[in-house]
Design an enzyme around this catalytic site. Structure first.
Site, mmCIF file in Angstrom:
data_model
loop_
_atom_site.group_PDB
_atom_site.id
_atom_site.type_symbol
_atom_site.label_atom_id
_atom_site.label_comp_id
_atom_site.label_asym_id
_atom_site.label_seq_id
_atom_site.Cartn_x
_atom_site.Cartn_y
_atom_site.Cartn_z
ATOM 1 N N LYS A 201 0.855 -1.190 0.000
ATOM 2 C CA LYS A 201 0.000 0.000 0.000
ATOM 3 C C LYS A 201 0.889 1.236 0.000
ATOM 4 O O LYS A 201 1.715 1.424 0.894
ATOM 5 C CB LYS A 201 -0.905 -0.010 1.230
ATOM 6 C CG LYS A 201 -1.772 1.233 1.339
ATOM 7 C CD LYS A 201 -2.779 1.123 2.465
ATOM 8 C CE LYS A 201 -3.563 2.409 2.606
ATOM 9 N NZ LYS A 201 -4.526 2.338 3.708
ATOM 10 N N LYS A 254 -2.166 -1.473 -3.851
ATOM 11 C CA LYS A 254 -3.037 -0.304 -3.782
ATOM 12 C C LYS A 254 -2.234 0.969 -3.870
ATOM 13 O O LYS A 254 -1.238 1.068 -3.158
ATOM 14 C CB LYS A 254 -3.786 -0.358 -2.442
ATOM 15 C CG LYS A 254 -4.668 0.831 -2.185
ATOM 16 C CD LYS A 254 -5.262 0.745 -0.818
ATOM 17 C CE LYS A 254 -6.024 2.032 -0.578
ATOM 18 N NZ LYS A 254 -6.361 2.216 0.790
#
Ligand code: PBG
Length: 329
Positions: A201, A254
């Protein structure tokens, strides 16, 4: 030279031919719809920067979930906007918390849908960071206390499971959190509940609209001491490897579109189920351009989502889930 014997255009002449050699098919099975739940009754408040997405009270959320189920979408992921926030994120791991209430209501309504929960402190802390804070002993700089945060994340995951969650998804980016959560779930008798870890992330500006949606922007500083530097891909592989070692069942990259290379490398390297989060900013910028008449929303969205899948994602968290279900008809 193979030209003119091999002419790639031959197989592009009609939709029938194109269908026969299409390599990537986006399907309903790939979709996970993010939803935001808040306290109150009969509330369905549109999020300004994310048209078609809402903060919903539990009753409205249940209606929405039924609609999503009817469209054939297999899964949702829940984010909570709690009544109260404090420095320890207590409302996040209370069994009376807003996400816990929402899960119980969805269960009671017997919706046949996979309920995933986002496990992170940022929605529940008054300072908006993804963990509890401490002052650095020498510099005096306030930063997130990794190991103290692990215990609270584990408590939150267990509490979500007690309410009936099918899967938990830690998005905090603390080191060691998959293991901490796995241990706690196993100890509490939830050894069957899988973990979808936000493994790679990035500290991304593409989360802007989400922070309005979840009312969770950091009140000071930023998230670069725990989320990843957008410049790094090798490090993403180390993050993913760690999470797999610690027991992650699904690993996530992400955001999605700016990180297609990372998705591909993670898929090739580990062969694990890969999720990609097509985040709020990726959604909002297309919506805005479409509103201006500059882009065709449906074609852009389908192209982006197909590209994410082509890069190696097995599933996509996307705010377009309901639209895709309709577009696929
Ligand atoms: C919580 C969390 C965030 C997102 C998902 N979980 C925000 C953040 O880390 O700042 C972003 C999702 C999106 O932008 O759509 N940590």
């Amino acid at each position: 030279m193979r030209f003119p014997r091999y002419r790639p255009r031959r197989m592009r002449r009609t939709e029938g031919l194109r269908r026969m050699i299409r390599e990537t098919i986006l399907s309903l099975d790939d979709l996970i719809m993010p939803l935001f739940v808040r306290p109150g009754k009969r509330i369905k408040k549109e999020i300004a920067s994310m048209p078609g997405n809402y903060q919903m009270s539990v009753d409205a959320l249940v209606e929405e979930v039924k609609e999503i189920e009817a469209l054939g979408i297999p899964a949702i992921i829940l984010f909570g906007i709690p009544e109260t926030k404090d420095s320890l994120a207590k409302s996040g791991y209370s069994d009376q918390g807003i996400v816990q209430q929402a899960i119980r209501a969805i269960r009671k309504a017997k919706a046949n849908i996979v309920v995933i929960t986002d496990v992170c402190l940022c929605e529940y802390t008054d300072h908006g960071h993804c963990g509890v804070l401490k002052k650095h002993r020498l510099s005096g700089i306030r930063d997130v206390d990794n190991d103290a945060t692990l215990k609270l994340l584990a408590k939150m995951a267990v509490s979500h499971c007690r309410a009936g969650a099918d899967m938990v998804a830690p998005s905090d980016m603390m080191d060691g959190r998959v293991e901490a959560i796995r241990d706690a779930l196993d100890k509490a008798g939830f050894e069957d509940v899988p973990i979808m870890s936000y493994a790679a992330k990035y500290a991304s500006a593409f989360y802007g609209p989400f922070r309005d949606a979840a009312e969770s922007p950091p009140q000071f500083g930023d998230r670069r001491s725990y989320q990843m530097d957008p410049a790094n891909a090798e490090e993403a592989l180390r993050e993913v490897e760690m999470d797999i070692d610690e027991g992650a069942d699904i690993v996530m990259v992400k955001p999605a579109v700016p990180y297609l290379d990372v998705i591909r490398r993670v898929k090739d390297e580990f062969g694990y189920p890969v999720a990609a989060y097509n985040v709020s900013g990726e959604f909002a910028m297309v919506k805005a351009a479409a509103e201006k008449g500059w882009l065709d929303e449906q074609r852009i969205a389908m192209e982006m989502l197909t590209s994410i899948k082509r890069a190696g994602a097995d599933m996509i968290l996307t705010y377009w889930s309901k639209d895709v279900a309709r577009w696929l008809g």
